[in-house]
Design an enzyme around this catalytic site. Structure first.
Site, mmCIF file in Angstrom:
data_model
loop_
_atom_site.group_PDB
_atom_site.id
_atom_site.type_symbol
_atom_site.label_atom_id
_atom_site.label_comp_id
_atom_site.label_asym_id
_atom_site.label_seq_id
_atom_site.Cartn_x
_atom_site.Cartn_y
_atom_site.Cartn_z
ATOM 1 N N GLU A 1 40.669 51.553 35.085
ATOM 2 C CA GLU A 1 39.631 52.004 33.889
ATOM 3 C C GLU A 1 38.987 53.111 34.409
ATOM 4 O O GLU A 1 38.169 53.906 33.407
ATOM 5 C CB GLU A 1 38.891 50.844 33.515
ATOM 6 C CG GLU A 1 39.617 49.797 32.560
ATOM 7 C CD GLU A 1 38.649 48.457 32.326
ATOM 8 O OE1 GLU A 1 37.568 48.335 32.758
ATOM 9 O OE2 GLU A 1 39.193 47.840 31.264
ATOM 10 N N GLU B 1 49.687 33.529 46.643
ATOM 11 C CA GLU B 1 48.287 33.709 47.297
ATOM 12 C C GLU B 1 48.121 32.830 48.581
ATOM 13 O O GLU B 1 46.984 33.213 49.220
ATOM 14 C CB GLU B 1 47.388 32.862 46.232
ATOM 15 C CG GLU B 1 47.329 31.716 45.975
ATOM 16 C CD GLU B 1 46.341 30.975 44.980
ATOM 17 O OE1 GLU B 1 45.534 30.203 45.439
ATOM 18 O OE2 GLU B 1 46.347 31.515 43.924
#
Length: 293
Positions: free
Chosen positions: A79, A110
């Protein structure tokens, strides 16, 4: 047990709620995210102040996370280009499980601490880079591996976690704990824990961009117009900042490739866009500095 994993004592009959009460319960629970971020403001501010000199010196924002936290890092990184004309190569995210984990969960990724270190080191981090490491639990091995690797090469590390006293915040140079507590659906940290992380990422990256003179007043003067909506926004911003009419603002923008900063300085200083660009360069991109020169 971690707070984020502890079953909530509230809403024990959640599955029995009528729809309006169910929706209200989810909405009300999100208020905790804002409160947790507000409580962490001093820590967030310290992290921003530490990050700005590194970024000013040419460093990058590097985001590391797994699952929801990792995806939020990706979101923040992409963004920054349309909002602040921030180069893509200076906001890079790595996600446990690789790019495909953005769209489909890669379970177990993870848990690999060594892979977190390898993925971070593959970005060739430098001392000027700022690593934003996110993990709701605060214990994710992938993220801890990235933090360790980043610190070993001298990059600045900011650890963001949702449980107090956890390694992600403790092992980073700057730890931010967002104590959102347990989730309305037990363990689902995509809820208010994720919301709080999104708020913090918005806050950190936006605050850095303000310090880098990407904002004039509260106006987004360094956006990159890439569609009709954003081109129209550049005209409105220029009109608002200068008091010029639409035709005058549009003409100035067309002359400088729709760079709002340049158009604003040119109109307010009554100079050419070339001269306005030079003034901005001399002022290190600061509209106020250029106007006062």
């Amino acid at each position: 047990m971690l707070n984020t994993e502890t079953p909530s004592l509230q809403h024990r009959e959640l599955d029995q709620y009528p729809t309006e009460q169910l929706v209200a319960a989810f909405a009300d629970d999100q208020l905790t995210a804002v409160q947790a971020v507000r409580a962490a403001v001093p820590a967030i501010a310290r992290a921003v102040d530490a990050a700005v000199p590194r970024i000013e010196a040419g460093g990058r924002l590097l985001y590391v996370g797994a699952g929801t936290s990792g995806r939020l890092g990706v979101l923040d990184s992409v963004e920054l280009y349309p909002t602040f004309s921030w180069p893509h190569e200076r906001a890079v995210a790595v996600l446990a499980g690789g790019a495909e984990a953005m769209f489909q969960a890669v379970e177990g990724a993870e848990d690999n601490r060594a892979q977190g270190a390898r993925d971070l080191l593959a970005l060739e981090p430098s001392r000027n880079d700022v690593v934003l490491a996110l993990a709701a639990s605060g214990t994710t091995p992938y993220v801890l591996g990235a933090i360790q690797a980043a610190r070993e090469v001298g990059a600045l590390t900011i650890g963001i976690a949702n449980n107090p006293g956890t390694p992600v915040a403790a092992e980073a140079e700057y730890g931010i704990t967002l104590d959102t507590g347990n989730e309305i659906i037990s363990g689902s940290t995509r809820l208010k824990a994720g919301t709080s992380q999104k708020i913090v990422l918005n806050t950190i990256s936006s605050a850095i961009m303000v310090r880098l003179h990407k904002v004039y007043g509260n106006l987004m003067v360094d956006l990159k117009p890439t569609n009709a909506k954003l081109f129209a926004r550049t005209v409105r911003l220029t009109m608002h900042a200068t008091g010029a009419d639409e035709a005058t603002a549009r003409t100035a923008l067309e002359q400088c490739g729709f760079h709002v900063k340049v158009a604003v300085v040119a109109l307010l200083k009554k100079t050419t866009v070339q001269q306005a660009g030079d003034l901005l360069d001399q002022a290190r991109g600061s509209v106020r500095g250029a106007l006062n020169s």
